[in-house]
Design an enzyme around this catalytic site. Structure first.
Site, PDB file in Angstrom:
ATOM      1  N   TYR A   1     -16.047  20.139  38.676  1.00 27.97           N
ATOM      2  CA  TYR A   1     -15.071  21.139  38.585  1.00 27.97           C
ATOM      3  C   TYR A   1     -15.937  22.633  38.925  1.00 27.97           C
ATOM      4  O   TYR A   1     -16.184  23.152  38.270  1.00 27.97           O
ATOM      5  CB  TYR A   1     -14.402  21.028  37.555  1.00 27.97           C
ATOM      6  CG  TYR A   1     -14.368  19.196  37.120  1.00 27.97           C
ATOM      7  CD1 TYR A   1     -13.009  19.453  37.222  1.00 27.97           C
ATOM      8  CD2 TYR A   1     -14.875  18.384  36.404  1.00 27.97           C
ATOM      9  CE1 TYR A   1     -12.109  18.145  36.709  1.00 27.97           C
ATOM     10  CE2 TYR A   1     -14.728  17.156  35.760  1.00 27.97           C
ATOM     11  CZ  TYR A   1     -13.114  16.645  36.236  1.00 27.97           C
ATOM     12  OH  TYR A   1     -12.745  15.658  36.232  1.00 27.97           O
TER      13      TYR A   1
ATOM     14  N   GLU B   1     -15.377  20.113  43.713  1.00 28.55           N
ATOM     15  CA  GLU B   1     -14.070  20.912  43.339  1.00 28.55           C
ATOM     16  C   GLU B   1     -12.944  20.584  43.751  1.00 28.55           C
ATOM     17  O   GLU B   1     -12.977  20.251  45.840  1.00 28.55           O
ATOM     18  CB  GLU B   1     -14.266  22.845  43.555  1.00 28.55           C
ATOM     19  CG  GLU B   1     -13.402  24.091  43.102  1.00 28.55           C
ATOM     20  CD  GLU B   1     -12.615  23.487  42.514  1.00 28.55           C
ATOM     21  OE1 GLU B   1     -13.367  23.524  41.115  1.00 28.55           O
ATOM     22  OE2 GLU B   1     -11.569  23.803  42.402  1.00 28.55           O
TER      23      GLU B   1
ATOM     24  N   ASP C   1     -16.800  20.730  33.258  1.00 27.18           N
ATOM     25  CA  ASP C   1     -16.119  21.934  32.918  1.00 27.18           C
ATOM     26  C   ASP C   1     -14.759  21.853  33.756  1.00 27.18           C
ATOM     27  O   ASP C   1     -14.319  22.563  34.501  1.00 27.18           O
ATOM     28  CB  ASP C   1     -16.969  23.108  33.416  1.00 27.18           C
ATOM     29  CG  ASP C   1     -16.158  24.400  33.177  1.00 27.18           C
ATOM     30  OD1 ASP C   1     -15.200  24.351  32.570  1.00 27.18           O
ATOM     31  OD2 ASP C   1     -16.773  25.256  33.528  1.00 27.18           O
TER      32      ASP C   1
ATOM     33  N   GLN D   1     -13.555  32.913  34.991  1.00 23.98           N
ATOM     34  CA  GLN D   1     -13.733  32.586  33.454  1.00 23.98           C
ATOM     35  C   GLN D   1     -13.059  33.808  33.312  1.00 23.98           C
ATOM     36  O   GLN D   1     -13.406  35.224  34.113  1.00 23.98           O
ATOM     37  CB  GLN D   1     -14.509  32.928  33.008  1.00 23.98           C
ATOM     38  CG  GLN D   1     -15.823  30.975  32.970  1.00 23.98           C
ATOM     39  CD  GLN D   1     -14.518  30.313  31.829  1.00 23.98           C
ATOM     40  OE1 GLN D   1     -13.805  31.341  31.054  1.00 23.98           O
ATOM     41  NE2 GLN D   1     -14.926  28.805  31.663  1.00 23.98           N
TER      42      GLN D   1
ATOM     43  N   CYS E   1     -12.652  24.097  27.294  1.00 25.74           N
ATOM     44  CA  CYS E   1     -12.230  24.327  27.322  1.00 25.74           C
ATOM     45  C   CYS E   1     -10.696  24.470  25.988  1.00 25.74           C
ATOM     46  O   CYS E   1     -10.102  25.265  25.320  1.00 25.74           O
ATOM     47  CB  CYS E   1     -11.618  25.178  28.275  1.00 25.74           C
ATOM     48  SG  CYS E   1     -10.038  24.491  29.384  1.00 25.74           S
TER      49      CYS E   1
HETATM   50  C1  LIG Z   1     -12.153  25.506  34.108  1.00 25.13           C
HETATM   51  S1  LIG Z   1     -11.578  25.293  35.600  1.00 25.13           S
HETATM   52  C2  LIG Z   1     -13.977  25.439  36.345  1.00 25.13           C
HETATM   53  C3  LIG Z   1     -14.574  25.996  36.983  1.00 25.13           C
HETATM   54  C4  LIG Z   1     -16.435  26.814  37.485  1.00 25.13           C
HETATM   55  N1  LIG Z   1     -17.595  26.097  36.759  1.00 25.13           N
HETATM   56  C5  LIG Z   1     -16.155  27.902  36.063  1.00 25.13           C
HETATM   57  O1  LIG Z   1     -16.828  28.410  34.888  1.00 25.13           O
HETATM   58  O2  LIG Z   1     -15.497  29.045  37.014  1.00 25.13           O
HETATM   59  C6  LIG Z   1     -11.814  23.691  36.137  1.00 25.13           C
HETATM   60  C7  LIG Z   1     -11.829  23.892  37.703  1.00 25.13           C
HETATM   61  O3  LIG Z   1     -11.448  22.449  38.091  1.00 25.13           O
HETATM   62  C8  LIG Z   1     -10.928  22.505  39.282  1.00 25.13           C
HETATM   63  N2  LIG Z   1     -10.300  21.168  39.115  1.00 25.13           N
HETATM   64  C9  LIG Z   1      -9.386  20.320  38.510  1.00 25.13           C
HETATM   65  N3  LIG Z   1      -9.012  19.333  38.745  1.00 25.13           N
HETATM   66  C10 LIG Z   1      -9.167  19.555  39.560  1.00 25.13           C
HETATM   67  C11 LIG Z   1      -9.493  17.852  40.053  1.00 25.13           C
HETATM   68  N4  LIG Z   1      -9.658  16.519  39.870  1.00 25.13           N
HETATM   69  N5  LIG Z   1     -11.270  17.559  40.937  1.00 25.13           N
HETATM   70  C12 LIG Z   1     -12.145  18.161  41.243  1.00 25.13           C
HETATM   71  N6  LIG Z   1     -12.062  19.816  40.716  1.00 25.13           N
HETATM   72  C13 LIG Z   1     -10.756  20.019  39.982  1.00 25.13           C
HETATM   73  C14 LIG Z   1     -10.040  23.567  39.262  1.00 25.13           C
HETATM   74  O4  LIG Z   1      -9.648  24.314  40.719  1.00 25.13           O
HETATM   75  C15 LIG Z   1     -10.768  24.305  38.235  1.00 25.13           C
HETATM   76  O5  LIG Z   1     -12.053  25.380  39.910  1.00 25.13           O
END
Ligand SMILES: C[S@@+](CC[C@H](N)C(=O)[O-])C[C@H]1O[C@@H](n2cnc3c(N)ncnc32)[C@H](O)[C@@H]1O
Length: 423
Positions: A283, A304, A352, A254, A379
């Site tokens: 995520y 993740e 998330d 973030q 978000c």
């Molecule tokens: C908004 S970020 C949130 C990360 C964490 N919760 C944080 O607050 O730091 C979304 C995360 O989802 C991961 N992501 C995107 N698509 C995904 C998928 N299909 N399966 C698993 N993770 C995924 C991205 O790499 C990223 O780290």
């Protein structure tokens, strides 16, 4: 946001109260998007921006007004796109710092009309033009100093900017990350393959770590290419929620440290943990939410897709002496079912997702896990709203939605929602 006969249009380049001429850029069934091309009558609420910044267009609105607008956009999205007549939206949590709050910035190199090297931001709507920046309203003064030092060195060396039309030239981007709590500063220079006296630059910079990424001509973002560590450690260290985190250059974190802490505290509060629960964190990134939840839960499982982020999450668990959090690399779409089979059904699911929200398939997987509570960190209210509706249709009740202002001076909106399974 504008309305024509009940049809809602999100207008880029305008603020509430403006009268503008706008060009439609997208029209979907439920809403459209447009770009302001002419300001016919400015909003009476407009104020002078502290420092003009293409990434901070809402500086023209007083901060109180920005908060009101964000809160009402969350409410509006839930009503229009989620079909919630009276959505349970709480008062927005205001930001601690309204300027200079970002812990990560990506600058681009370019050339001005006189052919001089510049380092700043893309002009809005232009992929090929870069405007120089000498003070960045959203980054710290230390980041300003670092960027100016890199710019001065590159100018003195007579280096060229990468030309996005001709695919010639060397310098592409400077990515700066700052541990707001640890004081650690990291610079990553992104160039095309080519020669420069990079060791000398790294040596002279007031950064704890310096990385160099050589990206091929077709690279579309700063995550592509080969990265070499020139000085210090590859991962940046930061403190959050009383925990220590190591963040790899490829991993998501973030961008507002102070507000991330408040956002995660809300997620933990809404999860309503008693110390015994099994929690799934989908995520999970580098484990920021999962590890905080682990302090109050029985067991936490994180999923993740970015492998380096998962490696960071595992290391972060060790770094903080947490042994009830487990992390898995995989796509939530396919990893969720086997994980639930192995771990057992979760009491709480935290999601998330990126801006696109949850696909129908992921919503189905989440619903079939039959968790007591779903904590949804979003978000993007326009994807939270339809996802919340699908969950309500799947047997949950939308209890509360708490907007948290992570990105003052920008139109971006973050919110945490709680959904509870009906008996
Ligand atoms: C908004 S970020 C949130 C990360 C964490 N919760 C944080 O607050 O730091 C979304 C995360 O989802 C991961 N992501 C995107 N698509 C995904 C998928 N299909 N399966 C698993 N993770 C995924 C991205 O790499 C990223 O780290």
């Amino acid at each position: 946001m504008a309305r024509t006969d009940g049809y809602v249009v999100f207008v880029r380049g305008a603020v509430p109260g403006d009268r503008v001429r706008a060009r439609m850029t997208k029209s979907k069934r439920s809403f459209g998007e447009a770009e302001a091309v002419e300001l016919l009558e400015p909003s009476p609420e407009r104020v002078e921006p502290a420092l003009p910044h293409p990434g901070a267009p809402w500086q023209v609105l007083p901060y109180e007004r920005q908060l009101q607008e964000k809160e009402s956009q969350v409410r509006d999205a839930l009503t229009r796109l989620g079909g919630f007549e009276e959505p349970p939206v709480e008062a927005i949590v205001p930001a601690v710092d309204v300027l200079r709050y970002r812990n990560k910035v990506e600058y681009s190199f370019g050339e001005d009309d006189d052919g001089e090297l510049v380092l700043g931001f893309h002009r809005p709507g232009r992929w090929d033009l870069i405007d120089d920046v000498s003070m960045d309203a959203l980054a710290s003064e230390r980041v300003d100093e670092l960027r100016e030092a890199v710019k001065a060195w590159c100018r003195a060396e007579g280096l060229s900017a990468y030309d996005r039309r001709e695919h010639t030239g060397l310098l592409r981007n400077l990515v700066v990350r700052e541990g707001r709590r640890t004081g650690a500063l990291q610079a990553r220079l992104v160039t095309s393959p080519g020669d420069l006296r990079i060791a000398e630059l790294a040596e002279g910079l007031a950064a704890d770590s310096v990385l160099w990424t050589r990206a091929p001509g077709v690279a579309e973002n700063t995550r592509e290419g080969q990265t070499t560590l020139l000085k210090g450690a590859e991962a940046l260290e930061e403190e959050l929620s009383g925990l220590r985190f190591r963040i790899s250059p490829e991993a998501f974190f973030q961008t507002n440290t102070e507000m991330a802490e408040r956002l995660y505290a809300s997620a933990v509060e809404l999860a309503g943990l008693t110390g015994r629960e099994r929690v799934l964190d989908l995520y999970c990134g580098i484990g920021t939410i999962a590890l905080r939840l682990a302090l109050d839960a029985g067991e936490v499982f994180g999923v993740e897709i970015v492998e380096r982020a998962v490696a960071d999450a595992i290391e972060n668990a060790k770094l903080n002496g947490i042994d009830n959090a487990h992390f898995f690399a995989g796509d939530v779409r396919t990893a969720m079912r086997p994980l639930v089979e192995e771990s057992g059904p979760p009491d709480i699911v935290v999601v998330d997702p990126p801006r696109a929200g949850l696909s129908q398939k992921v919503v189905r997987r989440v619903l079939e896990a039959e968790a007591r509570r779903i904590v949804y960190v979003s978000c993007n209210p326009t994807t939270l709203a339809p996802n919340a509706r699908q969950m309500v249709e799947g047997g949950y009740e939308l209890r509360t939605v708490r907007p948290v202002d992570m990105f003052p001076q920008t139109p971006h909106i973050e919110a945490v929602a709680l959904l509870e399974r009906l008996p």
